[in-house]
Write a protein that holds these residues in place. Sequence first.
Motif, PDB file in Angstrom:
ATOM      1  N   UNK A  77       0.976 109.859 -27.801  1.00  0.00           N
ATOM      2  CA  UNK A  77       1.362 108.529 -28.251  1.00  0.00           C
ATOM      3  C   UNK A  77       1.268 107.576 -27.067  1.00  0.00           C
ATOM      4  N   UNK A  78       0.589 106.476 -27.241  1.00  0.00           N
ATOM      5  CA  UNK A  78       0.338 105.536 -26.147  1.00  0.00           C
ATOM      6  C   UNK A  78       1.179 104.289 -26.337  1.00  0.00           C
ATOM      7  N   UNK A  79       1.779 103.829 -25.250  1.00  0.00           N
ATOM      8  CA  UNK A  79       2.624 102.636 -25.299  1.00  0.00           C
ATOM      9  C   UNK A  79       2.582 101.919 -23.961  1.00  0.00           C
ATOM     10  N   UNK A  80       3.021 100.683 -23.940  1.00  0.00           N
ATOM     11  CA  UNK A  80       3.180  99.916 -22.712  1.00  0.00           C
ATOM     12  C   UNK A  80       4.663  99.713 -22.410  1.00  0.00           C
ATOM     13  N   UNK A  81       4.985  99.621 -21.132  1.00  0.00           N
ATOM     14  CA  UNK A  81       6.272  99.090 -20.721  1.00  0.00           C
ATOM     15  C   UNK A  81       5.986  97.931 -19.777  1.00  0.00           C
ATOM     16  N   UNK A  82       6.828  96.935 -19.778  1.00  0.00           N
ATOM     17  CA  UNK A  82       6.574  95.761 -18.949  1.00  0.00           C
ATOM     18  C   UNK A  82       7.855  95.112 -18.461  1.00  0.00           C
ATOM     19  N   UNK A  83       7.738  94.416 -17.325  1.00  0.00           N
ATOM     20  CA  UNK A  83       8.879  93.689 -16.759  1.00  0.00           C
ATOM     21  C   UNK A  83       8.357  92.695 -15.733  1.00  0.00           C
ATOM     22  N   UNK A  96       4.467  92.752 -14.927  1.00  0.00           N
ATOM     23  CA  UNK A  96       3.878  94.062 -14.647  1.00  0.00           C
ATOM     24  C   UNK A  96       3.887  94.896 -15.921  1.00  0.00           C
ATOM     25  N   UNK A  97       2.753  95.503 -16.226  1.00  0.00           N
ATOM     26  CA  UNK A  97       2.615  96.335 -17.422  1.00  0.00           C
ATOM     27  C   UNK A  97       2.065  97.691 -17.014  1.00  0.00           C
ATOM     28  N   UNK A  98       2.742  98.753 -17.417  1.00  0.00           N
ATOM     29  CA  UNK A  98       2.256 100.117 -17.225  1.00  0.00           C
ATOM     30  C   UNK A  98       1.743 100.654 -18.552  1.00  0.00           C
ATOM     31  N   UNK A  99       0.645 101.391 -18.508  1.00  0.00           N
ATOM     32  CA  UNK A  99       0.093 102.064 -19.682  1.00  0.00           C
ATOM     33  C   UNK A  99       0.518 103.519 -19.616  1.00  0.00           C
ATOM     34  N   UNK A 168       0.523  96.876 -10.112  1.00  0.00           N
ATOM     35  CA  UNK A 168       1.344  96.259  -9.087  1.00  0.00           C
ATOM     36  C   UNK A 168       1.614  97.088  -7.856  1.00  0.00           C
ATOM     37  N   UNK A 169       0.858  98.166  -7.643  1.00  0.00           N
ATOM     38  CA  UNK A 169       1.086  98.995  -6.457  1.00  0.00           C
ATOM     39  C   UNK A 169       0.823  98.202  -5.192  1.00  0.00           C
ATOM     40  N   UNK A 170      -0.286  97.486  -5.167  1.00  0.00           N
ATOM     41  CA  UNK A 170      -0.672  96.760  -3.962  1.00  0.00           C
ATOM     42  C   UNK A 170       0.255  95.566  -3.675  1.00  0.00           C
ATOM     43  N   UNK A 171       0.967  95.097  -4.687  1.00  0.00           N
ATOM     44  CA  UNK A 171       1.849  93.943  -4.490  1.00  0.00           C
ATOM     45  C   UNK A 171       3.290  94.355  -4.187  1.00  0.00           C
TER      46      UNK A 171
END
Length: 432
Positions: A77-83, A96-99, A168-171
């Motif tokens: 199941x695929x989802x996004x989380x964001x903040x 920032x959004x993670x897949x 957002x790793x580089x930031x």
Amino acid sequence: MRILALAPLALIATPALAQAPEKPDPARLKATVEKLVSFGTRHTLSDPDHPTRGIGAARRWAMAELSRIGDACNCIEVANIGRGFTGPRAPNGVQIVDVLGFQQGRDPRRVIIVMGHIDSRVSDVMNATSDAPGANDDGSGVALVIEAARILSHEKFDATIIYAITSGEEQGLFGAQLLADTAKERGWTVTAVLNNDIVGNTLGQGGTKVADRVRVFSEGIRASEDLKGQQARRGDGGEDDGPSRALAKAVDGIAATIPGGLDVFLDRRPDRFSRSGDHIPFLALGYPAVRFTVGIENWDAQHQDLRTEKGMAYGDTVDRMDFAYLAKVTAINVATIRRLASAPAAPEAATMAGALGLDTTVKWQPVAGAAGYRIRWRRTDRQDWTGARDVPGGTMAEALLEDVPVDDNFVGVSALAADGSESLVTFAGRGN
């Protein structure tokens, strides 16, 4: 953006498949990296809404790839989380959004996370418009995550696997912080975090080639321990046996069983000198986490504007990569996930006693679903376990090691599945 879903998918844990496991495909890994490069830049501050260029387009493509794999097996199941995050490298704030792809196991809350970051950059960390191919940093890690999902989607496990593509790793390690915080908020039991960042080249600085090993970085003294906990670990001599180091040692042992594979260079520090990566926020919250990185880096191909100066080419481009090598790093990740996802959770705590004696009494907290336990020990002048004894499961959570004096030996306990899959080893310290 879909809400993060945690409902189990009614999968039943089964032993590992009997046939020879499928190998990662270098050609498929290359195709994934080339596709990621085609988005021009994947800078965290680039346009999230452009249909073909920037981090938003890249994330949508990665999400579609994981969804395609999940639809084929009806198991991910695929989802996004964001903040939103603000920091020195994102002064005006950024969403920032993670897949995430969830391959639910029998236990939906015990998770193993394999991840890579999708964002890229050039010389100026604030330059969000110039082409930043990010082939190796970290297209290689994202390709590894997607390939691991494709291979492991054909199997069923006890633990839940999370295929994580962070931003957002580089930031400022933003996406990893978001995922680590999510793990804590959701109450997940995190068995392992495998961070893959710069895992696809063998030709390093100055033309030196290193194609026979991969570095795995792990912490000794735990970032999450308070002063009292650190003093207790020092008193027990457990500096080399925290959860992160236990994970690294397990990876090392698993890699040694892969024919034609890579040696694991077990790097005994949290990350490269004065540098960091997406596993760091997990360590801060007490989760077992390690970083995979190539045996030798090429800094002319990291964080560089695309250019040629005095005959020297700079830039993180596909032609600098070695996809047969990346396939071998992927194989180590897949084998590690397979074992740990098939095993029970590690014992939460273990103790040993036996001062002023020649025998050691070992006690541990029982693990739900464990078919048995493996007690390991080694002399205090050794780094690797040399002795082992298996005991049955059930209510038994204590054993006596005769002629293994506590003064001169370290002891640990792992949990075993019915098929022999072994958890990480929990170091045994002094009891209360």
